[in-house]
Design a protein around this motif. Structure first.
Motif, short mmCIF file in Angstrom:
data_model
loop_
_atom_site.label_atom_id
_atom_site.label_comp_id
_atom_site.label_asym_id
_atom_site.label_seq_id
_atom_site.Cartn_x
_atom_site.Cartn_y
_atom_site.Cartn_z
N GLY A 1 10.61 12.37 -5.47
CA GLY A 1 10.06 13.56 -4.83
C GLY A 1 8.71 13.99 -5.36
O GLY A 1 8.17 15.01 -4.92
N GLN A 2 8.14 13.22 -6.30
CA GLN A 2 6.84 13.60 -6.88
C GLN A 2 5.78 12.57 -6.51
O GLN A 2 6.00 11.36 -6.62
CB GLN A 2 6.96 13.68 -8.41
CG GLN A 2 5.69 14.20 -9.07
CD GLN A 2 5.73 14.08 -10.59
OE1 GLN A 2 6.70 13.61 -11.18
NE2 GLN A 2 4.65 14.49 -11.23
N LYS A 3 4.62 13.06 -6.09
CA LYS A 3 3.51 12.15 -5.78
C LYS A 3 2.80 11.75 -7.07
O LYS A 3 2.60 12.57 -7.97
CB LYS A 3 2.53 12.84 -4.83
CG LYS A 3 3.04 12.96 -3.41
CD LYS A 3 1.91 13.31 -2.46
CE LYS A 3 2.26 13.03 -1.01
NZ LYS A 3 3.52 13.62 -0.54
N ASP B 1 3.03 -2.72 0.06
CA ASP B 1 1.76 -2.03 0.30
C ASP B 1 1.07 -1.68 -1.03
O ASP B 1 -0.14 -1.75 -1.14
CB ASP B 1 1.99 -0.76 1.13
CG ASP B 1 0.70 0.03 1.30
OD1 ASP B 1 -0.29 -0.56 1.77
OD2 ASP B 1 0.66 1.22 0.92
N ILE B 2 1.86 -1.32 -2.02
CA ILE B 2 1.28 -0.98 -3.33
C ILE B 2 0.79 -2.24 -4.04
O ILE B 2 -0.28 -2.25 -4.66
CB ILE B 2 2.31 -0.21 -4.20
CG1 ILE B 2 2.72 1.10 -3.51
CG2 ILE B 2 1.77 0.05 -5.59
CD1 ILE B 2 1.57 2.03 -3.18
N TYR C 1 -0.15 7.12 -12.94
CA TYR C 1 -0.58 8.36 -13.57
C TYR C 1 0.48 9.44 -13.29
O TYR C 1 0.43 10.10 -12.26
CB TYR C 1 -1.95 8.79 -13.04
CG TYR C 1 -3.06 7.84 -13.45
CD1 TYR C 1 -3.28 6.65 -12.76
CD2 TYR C 1 -3.89 8.14 -14.53
CE1 TYR C 1 -4.30 5.78 -13.14
CE2 TYR C 1 -4.91 7.28 -14.91
CZ TYR C 1 -5.11 6.10 -14.22
OH TYR C 1 -6.13 5.26 -14.61
N MET C 2 1.41 9.58 -14.22
CA MET C 2 2.51 10.50 -14.02
C MET C 2 2.14 11.90 -14.50
O MET C 2 1.71 12.08 -15.64
CB MET C 2 3.75 10.02 -14.77
CG MET C 2 4.99 10.84 -14.46
SD MET C 2 6.33 10.52 -15.60
CE MET C 2 5.73 11.34 -17.06
N THR D 1 -1.32 6.30 -3.50
CA THR D 1 -0.37 7.33 -3.92
C THR D 1 1.05 6.86 -3.64
O THR D 1 1.34 6.37 -2.55
CB THR D 1 -0.65 8.65 -3.17
OG1 THR D 1 -2.01 9.03 -3.43
CG2 THR D 1 0.28 9.75 -3.64
N ILE D 2 1.91 6.98 -4.64
CA ILE D 2 3.33 6.66 -4.45
C ILE D 2 4.12 7.95 -4.56
O ILE D 2 3.62 8.96 -5.07
CB ILE D 2 3.84 5.66 -5.53
CG1 ILE D 2 3.46 6.16 -6.94
CG2 ILE D 2 3.31 4.27 -5.28
CD1 ILE D 2 4.04 5.35 -8.06
#
Ligand code: THG
Length: 369
Positions: free
Chosen positions: A185-187, A169-170, A204-205, A180-181
């Motif tokens: 546990g972090q978006k 999908d990405i 974009y971390m 959005t991935i």
């Protein structure tokens, strides 16, 4: 040149430890932060970028976050590109201009929500300009630099690597769109974009704690794809005609000078503060041109090189140059005055400290377009 003395003013990134371990050979400073420029050699990095997949620490692409009811108005004040149809999952390349039409930066804008944007900067202090406009026009908007660190995945095998780590999908994300991935546990926002013509993604971390885990996950998953640490490559980006703000173009230039006239929308972007000046500007005064320079291989200018015409008068400047292995030539980007724009023109460029000029000529188009 001597080495740079590192201080907290020249910021490291959440990936710096891994960048060092990967054997980075040189850095530049960009937005007061370290940007790697070479890992193996420029030529090896180039060949690898065009054949495999690289992970780039481009934390230097600092974000200005605009959030609030006047966010859309503020961002439109800075760019002649019409943003009225921009969707909440879109990225736009937006030349930023001042009230005189001079280019201040050429960021990528990322629309995150109706009233929330990131402006992903090239190398200039636009945070202060956005803050100044917000204050001066009493806008209802918050302006700040969020703790965001872009990590790019670039190269022909980028799709494969991203498919393994984040799924099909990405990979299906269209050019200059974002999704959005969730990682650890972090978006995180991921976009199909990046400063190469090879294609790929930018993640974009936010924050620091997932820097090493994200880097390691990509390298673990991409072992058999020959994944390697990389960085924007001087040769590849010149071939691709990607401009570098502060080198190829400066505040002395308008979007028209830079071949960015297609992003000047007099109707749709009337709120842009530079619009009146751009309406009056000479649209054909000078132009960014692809140039080939004769003679032995030569690297990138430390300061712009002067270009003269046959009669010795000023014809322009060259601020980016590299020797391209694939084209067996010195490829360059020049800002050339209108009277000298013709492939038949005999131009001479004075490279760095060379006392003899080198012959150079405008070539028809950027080599890979
Ligand atoms: N990605 C992100 N931020 C950035 C860059 C980036 N900030 C700094 C720098 N790069 C800004 N400059 C550019 C220049 C060109 C492009 C992106 C950023 C680019 N241009 C495409 C082209 O020329 O084909 C598409 C332009 C368009 O049609 O919209 O990608 O790389 N996050």
């Amino acid at each position: 040149m001597k080495t740079l003395s590192q201080t907290p003013r020249i910021r490291q990134t959440p990936f710096s430890e891994r960048v060092e371990e990967a054997g980075v050979k040189a850095y530049t400073v960009y937005n007061h932060m370290l940007l790697p420029t070479v890992f193996r050699t420029p030529h090896e990095d180039y060949k690898h970028l065009k054949s495999a997949v690289q992970v780039w620490d481009v934390s230097v692409e600092r974000q200005v976050e605009l959030v609030g009811p006047d966010a859309a108005r503020l961002i439109q004040m800075t760019t002649p590109r019409d943003l009225s149809r921009m969707q909440n999952d879109q990225c736009y390349y937006i030349p930023n201009v001042n009230q005189f039409g001079g280019i201040m930066n050429d960021p990528v804008a990322i629309r995150l929500d109706d009233d929330r944007y990131w402006v992903s900067l090239a190398d200039s202090d636009m945070l202060f300009y956005y803050m100044g406009l917000a204050a001066g026009f009493s806008l209802d908007v918050e302006v700040f630099e969020p703790d965001v660190h872009p990590l790019a995945v670039q190269g022909p095998l980028a799709n494969q690597l991203i498919e393994r780590v984040f799924g099909q999908d990405i990979v299906d994300t269209r050019f200059f769109r974002h999704k959005t991935i969730e990682f650890n546990g972090q978006k995180m926002i991921i976009a199909r974009s990046g400063w190469s013509l090879q294609g790929g993604f930018e993640i974009y971390m936010e924050g620091w704690y997932n820097g090493i885990p994200l880097w390691d996950t990509l390298f673990e998953a991409g072992k058999d794809l020959d994944v390697y640490a990389g960085c924007p490559n001087g040769i590849e980006r010149i071939e691709g005609g990607m401009l570098s703000y502060g080198s190829d173009m400066t505040m002395a230039h308008t979007p028209f000078d830079c071949g960015l006239g297609k992003f000047v929308h007099f109707e749709g972007a009337a709120e842009c503060l530079g619009m009146e000046a751009l309406a009056d500007a000479d649209q054909h005064a000078r132009e960014i041109c692809p140039i080939e320079i004769e003679g032995p291989p030569i690297g990138t200018p430390a300061r712009p090189w002067r270009v003269i015409g046959e009669n010795g008068t000023y014809a322009g400047r060259i601020a980016s140059c590299a020797h391209s292995p694939d084209f067996q030539a010195n490829v360059a980007i020049g800002m050339i005055e209108q009277d000298f724009i013709s492939p038949d023109m005999n131009l001479t460029v004075f490279c760095e400290d060379e006392t003899e000029g080198r012959a150079c000529k405008i070539v028809e188009k950027f080599w890979l377009r």
